[in-house]
Design a protein around this motif. Structure first.
Motif, PDB file in Angstrom:
ATOM      1  N   THR A 231     196.085  36.811 157.029  1.00 25.68           N
ATOM      2  CA  THR A 231     197.210  37.353 156.254  1.00 25.68           C
ATOM      3  C   THR A 231     198.057  38.576 156.706  1.00 25.68           C
ATOM      4  OG1 THR A 231     195.961  39.397 155.313  1.00 25.68           O
ATOM      5  CG2 THR A 231     195.778  37.127 154.180  1.00 25.68           C
ATOM      6  N   SER A 232     197.916  38.446 158.126  1.00 23.87           N
ATOM      7  CA  SER A 232     198.743  39.462 158.957  1.00 23.87           C
ATOM      8  C   SER A 232     200.138  39.219 158.982  1.00 23.87           C
ATOM      9  CB  SER A 232     198.126  39.494 160.463  1.00 23.87           C
ATOM     10  OG  SER A 232     198.927  40.325 161.193  1.00 23.87           O
ATOM     11  N   ASP A 233     200.861  40.042 159.032  1.00 23.37           N
ATOM     12  CA  ASP A 233     202.427  39.980 159.128  1.00 23.37           C
ATOM     13  C   ASP A 233     202.729  39.428 160.340  1.00 23.37           C
ATOM     14  OD1 ASP A 233     202.783  40.916 156.407  1.00 23.37           O
ATOM     15  OD2 ASP A 233     203.010  43.025 157.272  1.00 23.37           O
TER      16      ASP A 233
ATOM     17  N   HIS B   9     198.683  45.498 161.975  1.00 23.41           N
ATOM     18  CA  HIS B   9     197.542  45.166 162.934  1.00 23.41           C
ATOM     19  C   HIS B   9     197.991  45.529 164.218  1.00 23.41           C
ATOM     20  CE1 HIS B   9     195.690  42.024 159.943  1.00 23.41           C
ATOM     21  NE2 HIS B   9     194.988  43.148 160.064  1.00 23.41           N
ATOM     22  N   GLU B  10     197.018  46.001 164.849  1.00 19.80           N
ATOM     23  CA  GLU B  10     197.471  46.461 166.471  1.00 19.80           C
ATOM     24  C   GLU B  10     197.480  45.299 167.379  1.00 19.80           C
ATOM     25  OE1 GLU B  10     198.015  49.219 167.931  1.00 19.80           O
ATOM     26  OE2 GLU B  10     197.457  50.896 166.805  1.00 19.80           O
ATOM     27  N   ALA B  11     198.382  44.641 167.501  1.00 18.52           N
ATOM     28  CA  ALA B  11     198.597  43.334 168.145  1.00 18.52           C
ATOM     29  C   ALA B  11     198.188  43.361 169.571  1.00 18.52           C
ATOM     30  CB  ALA B  11     200.034  42.601 168.088  1.00 18.52           C
ATOM     31  N   GLN B  12     198.473  44.567 170.344  1.00 17.18           N
ATOM     32  CA  GLN B  12     198.246  44.471 171.793  1.00 17.18           C
ATOM     33  C   GLN B  12     196.846  44.634 171.959  1.00 17.18           C
ATOM     34  OE1 GLN B  12     199.964  48.030 173.157  1.00 17.18           O
ATOM     35  NE2 GLN B  12     199.227  47.643 175.352  1.00 17.18           N
ATOM     36  N   VAL B  13     196.064  45.010 171.065  1.00 15.74           N
ATOM     37  CA  VAL B  13     194.411  44.840 171.283  1.00 15.74           C
ATOM     38  C   VAL B  13     193.803  43.702 170.655  1.00 15.74           C
ATOM     39  CG1 VAL B  13     194.014  47.317 172.044  1.00 15.74           C
ATOM     40  CG2 VAL B  13     194.120  46.505 169.406  1.00 15.74           C
ATOM     41  N   VAL B  14     194.392  43.441 169.364  1.00 18.07           N
ATOM     42  CA  VAL B  14     193.773  42.311 168.461  1.00 18.07           C
ATOM     43  C   VAL B  14     193.935  41.029 169.061  1.00 18.07           C
ATOM     44  CG1 VAL B  14     194.164  41.057 166.100  1.00 18.07           C
ATOM     45  CG2 VAL B  14     193.760  43.701 166.225  1.00 18.07           C
ATOM     46  N   THR B  15     195.081  40.722 169.743  1.00 14.69           N
ATOM     47  CA  THR B  15     195.564  39.335 170.329  1.00 14.69           C
ATOM     48  C   THR B  15     194.338  39.008 171.546  1.00 14.69           C
ATOM     49  OG1 THR B  15     197.804  39.595 169.798  1.00 14.69           O
ATOM     50  CG2 THR B  15     196.995  38.183 171.623  1.00 14.69           C
ATOM     51  N   PRO B  16     194.136  39.947 172.320  1.00 17.81           N
ATOM     52  CA  PRO B  16     193.099  39.651 173.497  1.00 17.81           C
ATOM     53  C   PRO B  16     191.770  39.583 173.140  1.00 17.81           C
ATOM     54  CG  PRO B  16     193.943  41.750 173.930  1.00 17.81           C
ATOM     55  CD  PRO B  16     194.852  41.340 172.956  1.00 17.81           C
ATOM     56  N   MET B  17     191.413  40.428 172.063  1.00  9.64           N
ATOM     57  CA  MET B  17     190.164  40.221 171.661  1.00  9.64           C
ATOM     58  C   MET B  17     190.010  38.914 170.672  1.00  9.64           C
ATOM     59  SD  MET B  17     188.843  44.109 170.684  1.00  9.64           S
ATOM     60  CE  MET B  17     190.114  44.807 169.910  1.00  9.64           C
ATOM     61  N   LEU B  18     190.674  38.478 169.888  1.00  8.60           N
ATOM     62  CA  LEU B  18     190.953  37.515 169.293  1.00  8.60           C
ATOM     63  C   LEU B  18     190.464  36.142 170.287  1.00  8.60           C
ATOM     64  CD1 LEU B  18     193.286  37.810 166.230  1.00  8.60           C
ATOM     65  CD2 LEU B  18     190.741  37.345 165.998  1.00  8.60           C
ATOM     66  N   ARG B  19     191.497  36.335 171.221  1.00  7.54           N
ATOM     67  CA  ARG B  19     191.537  35.262 172.575  1.00  7.54           C
ATOM     68  C   ARG B  19     190.231  34.894 172.830  1.00  7.54           C
ATOM     69  NH1 ARG B  19     195.932  33.926 175.158  1.00  7.54           N
ATOM     70  NH2 ARG B  19     197.127  34.295 173.583  1.00  7.54           N
ATOM     71  N   CYS B  20     189.582  36.306 173.215  1.00  7.17           N
ATOM     72  CA  CYS B  20     188.380  36.282 173.999  1.00  7.17           C
ATOM     73  C   CYS B  20     187.179  35.693 172.931  1.00  7.17           C
ATOM     74  CB  CYS B  20     187.936  37.677 174.325  1.00  7.17           C
ATOM     75  SG  CYS B  20     186.473  37.856 175.091  1.00  7.17           S
TER      76      CYS B  20
ATOM     77  N   LEU C 211     186.822  43.886 166.356  1.00  6.48           N
ATOM     78  CA  LEU C 211     187.731  43.174 165.456  1.00  6.48           C
ATOM     79  C   LEU C 211     187.427  43.696 164.019  1.00  6.48           C
ATOM     80  CD1 LEU C 211     187.659  39.776 167.217  1.00  6.48           C
ATOM     81  CD2 LEU C 211     189.462  41.076 167.026  1.00  6.48           C
ATOM     82  N   VAL C 212     186.435  43.739 163.657  1.00  7.88           N
ATOM     83  CA  VAL C 212     185.991  43.963 162.039  1.00  7.88           C
ATOM     84  C   VAL C 212     186.772  45.394 161.795  1.00  7.88           C
ATOM     85  CG1 VAL C 212     184.173  44.708 160.550  1.00  7.88           C
ATOM     86  CG2 VAL C 212     183.852  42.793 162.063  1.00  7.88           C
ATOM     87  N   SER C 213     186.545  46.404 162.753  1.00  3.54           N
ATOM     88  CA  SER C 213     187.079  47.751 162.287  1.00  3.54           C
ATOM     89  C   SER C 213     188.652  47.826 162.506  1.00  3.54           C
ATOM     90  CB  SER C 213     186.439  48.826 163.338  1.00  3.54           C
ATOM     91  OG  SER C 213     186.877  48.443 164.764  1.00  3.54           O
ATOM     92  N   LEU C 214     189.318  46.970 163.210  1.00  2.54           N
ATOM     93  CA  LEU C 214     190.618  46.987 163.339  1.00  2.54           C
ATOM     94  C   LEU C 214     191.213  46.239 162.325  1.00  2.54           C
ATOM     95  CD1 LEU C 214     190.660  46.436 167.349  1.00  2.54           C
ATOM     96  CD2 LEU C 214     191.568  48.428 166.263  1.00  2.54           C
ATOM     97  N   SER C 215     190.630  45.206 161.888  1.00  2.00           N
ATOM     98  CA  SER C 215     191.206  44.494 160.594  1.00  2.00           C
ATOM     99  C   SER C 215     191.663  45.356 159.590  1.00  2.00           C
ATOM    100  CB  SER C 215     190.284  43.282 160.241  1.00  2.00           C
ATOM    101  OG  SER C 215     189.158  44.018 159.288  1.00  2.00           O
ATOM    102  N   ASP C 216     191.195  46.538 159.355  1.00  4.02           N
ATOM    103  CA  ASP C 216     191.723  47.352 158.310  1.00  4.02           C
ATOM    104  C   ASP C 216     192.753  48.303 158.854  1.00  4.02           C
ATOM    105  OD1 ASP C 216     189.928  46.412 156.210  1.00  4.02           O
ATOM    106  OD2 ASP C 216     188.372  47.563 156.982  1.00  4.02           O
ATOM    107  N   ILE C 217     193.112  48.085 159.896  1.00  5.62           N
ATOM    108  CA  ILE C 217     194.190  48.919 160.457  1.00  5.62           C
ATOM    109  C   ILE C 217     195.606  48.320 160.392  1.00  5.62           C
ATOM    110  CG2 ILE C 217     195.112  50.100 162.402  1.00  5.62           C
ATOM    111  CD1 ILE C 217     192.297  50.896 163.339  1.00  5.62           C
ATOM    112  N   LEU C 218     196.392  48.780 159.358  1.00  2.38           N
ATOM    113  CA  LEU C 218     197.432  48.163 159.507  1.00  2.38           C
ATOM    114  C   LEU C 218     198.787  48.780 159.723  1.00  2.38           C
ATOM    115  CD1 LEU C 218     196.691  46.469 155.694  1.00  2.38           C
ATOM    116  CD2 LEU C 218     196.819  45.408 157.922  1.00  2.38           C
TER     117      LEU C 218
END
Length: 479
Positions: free
Chosen positions: A326-328, A285-296, A276-283
């Motif tokens: 601040t994600s879109d 945001h990769e919703a497909q992977v960020v969403t389940p990881m945040l949910r987890c 999650l830390v590394s993906l936060s800087d990729i704009l």
């Protein structure tokens, strides 16, 4: 999972509100996940252009012609595969032909690999149909599907796992039938496949199997599913689909507090946070992977506070969650609020949110759409009930200016949350009363709620007016 209960809530009814929120939110998320992300999926050929829609007459003719061998049979199977992906009505037409499923299964279990694969694809798309269609496949084809998971032919393994995922996503009855077939161990074994599509389909099936079943999740863990999943928690553009499916499996495992110790001991929390830390800087945001990881992570942090403490050992977690706020992408912001809300049983997290840059971004979400507004209000309630220092910080940061307008909401749950926040601000801070009355016109909004259709809202509004503005009203009446 028990929500934070070891500290005392100082706001009336906040504990009940939070517990109801947890129960309702989990139910909503589970329902949404079932419908949108992990229920049943038709399968299409990559790059295949859909031609004219196939007629029901053509479907019936193709089924009847399956008895013919050679290239004609292969073309008929392709016709059926494409027709099934166009809707359940064509699957109904298939089942109206006598002995249709038996004939298809005989091809699927035959010795012509090309025909087997087309038959398997047909079965996959039938399994994505109605519950009746799924049950028919589950009862007649499931033993073969499970067998082919270990056949050594990646294409058959892939199709079989996808089909089993569809069946598992259909109903509890299908999941029970599949578990009795010994489906868990071979699916977990497929997570070690060198073929990404096979891993993705196996994870899809495991995700659907894990729904609502403690026994199924326990069996997965006993089959060493966690280390197999961890092997795929690596981000790359090519690995997005696999990473997403794997993360959903972990999300379901994390919904049950019984398995949090296993997830922690085997490094899942550390790995999820790091990603999650590394993906936060990729704009973007990769919703497909960020969403389940945040949910987890949110599910994990809704358990005992020790897991929140473990998560925030990574000093970059909180700044990264601030970036997600601040994600879109609105659902990324919503999931982030959910994570923070579940982490606020820990006082250090509360202080970091309240006295750091995160708070302003939380307050920005209050005027947003209903679901995000609700999450933001829950988070603010969780912060405020930690005491006067934090509540004062919220008021100084403009919380009342954001929350008081919400008292015009028509939603009872949102009103409950807004009233709770206003009551805490009035009771625990020295500036709250003046800001509420003079800057926010809070009294007029409370007075409008005195006649609300909901008894609890009426009672709470009247109590706030009586306790904090009773003397003022008496003075007005006397003059």
């Amino acid at each position: 999972m028990e929500r934070k209960s070891q500290y005392k809530h100082r706001a009336k009814n906040v504990a009940k509100i939070r517990q109801r929120h947890k129960e309702e939110e989990l139910a909503i998320r589970k329902d949404r996940k079932e419908k949108l992300l992990s229920s049943k999926r038709f399968r299409f050929l990559d790059g295949e252009e859909l031609g004219d829609e196939i007629s029901h007459k053509e479907v019936a003719s193709a089924v009847q012609s399956l008895q013919k061998t050679g290239r004609q049979r292969l073309e008929n199977l392709r016709t059926l595969r494409q027709a099934f992906s166009q809707g359940t009505a064509f699957i109904d037409t298939f089942f109206k032909v006598d002995n249709a499923l038996n004939l298809l299964v005989s091809i699927y279990t035959g010795n012509d690999l090309e025909q087997q694969l087309e038959a398997a694809w047909c079965i996959t798309n039938i399994s994505a149909g109605s519950t009746d269609h799924s049950l028919a496949i589950c009862k007649q084809v499931a033993p073969y599907l499970v067998t082919y998971l270990s056949c050594g032919v990646p294409q058959l393994q892939d199709q079989s796992a996808w089909t089993l995922g569809n069946l598992a996503g259909d109903s509890a009855e299908c999941r029970k039938l599949l578990q009795a077939q010994g489906i868990i161990a071979p699916l977990v074994q497929l997570l070690q496949s060198p073929h990404a599509s096979v891993v993705q389909s196996a994870a899809f099936a495991l995700s659907n199997l894990a729904k609502e079943s403690t026994d199924t999740c326990r069996e997965m863990i006993q089959c060493a599913v966690i280390p197999s999943l961890l092997n795929h928690l690596v981000y790359s553009k090519e690995n997005v689909s696999v990473l997403s499916e794997v993360s959903w499996v972990l999300t379901y495992l994390a919904t049950n507090e019984l398995f949090l110790k296993d997830l922690s001991a085997q490094g899942v929390i550390t790995k999820i946070v790091s990603l999650l830390v590394s993906l936060s800087d990729i704009l973007p945001h990769e919703a497909q992977v960020v969403t389940p990881m945040l949910r987890c992570l949110g599910n994990i942090c809704s358990g005992p506070d020790k897991f929140t403490v473990e998560a925030k050992q990574n000093a970059e977690l909180m700044p990264s969650l601030c970036k997600y706020l601040t994600s879109d992408l609105r659902h990324v912001r919503k999931e982030t609020l959910w994570v923070l809300s579940n982490m606020t049983g820990d006082l250090d997290v509360c202080k970091e949110v309240a006295f750091g840059p995160t708070l302003s971004h939380v307050l920005e979400q209050v005027p947003a759409a209903f679901d995000i507004k609700s999450e933001a209000l829950y988070l603010l309630c969780n912060l405020a009930c930690h005491g006067e220092d934090i509540c004062t910080r919220l008021v100084d940061s403009g919380m009342l200016q954001c929350v008081v307008p919400v008292l015009k909401s028509h939603d009872v749950e949102v009103l409950n949350l807004a009233l709770a926040l206003c009551e805490m601000a009035l009771r625990m801070t020295t500036k709250g009363k003046e800001i509420f009355e003079k800057e926010c016109e809070g009294m007029s909004k409370l007075e409008a709620l005195e006649y609300h259709s909901n008894e609890a809202i009426r009672t709470t509004a009247n109590q706030i007016l009586d306790i904090y503005y009773g003397e003022q009203e008496e003075e007005v009446n006397m003059t």
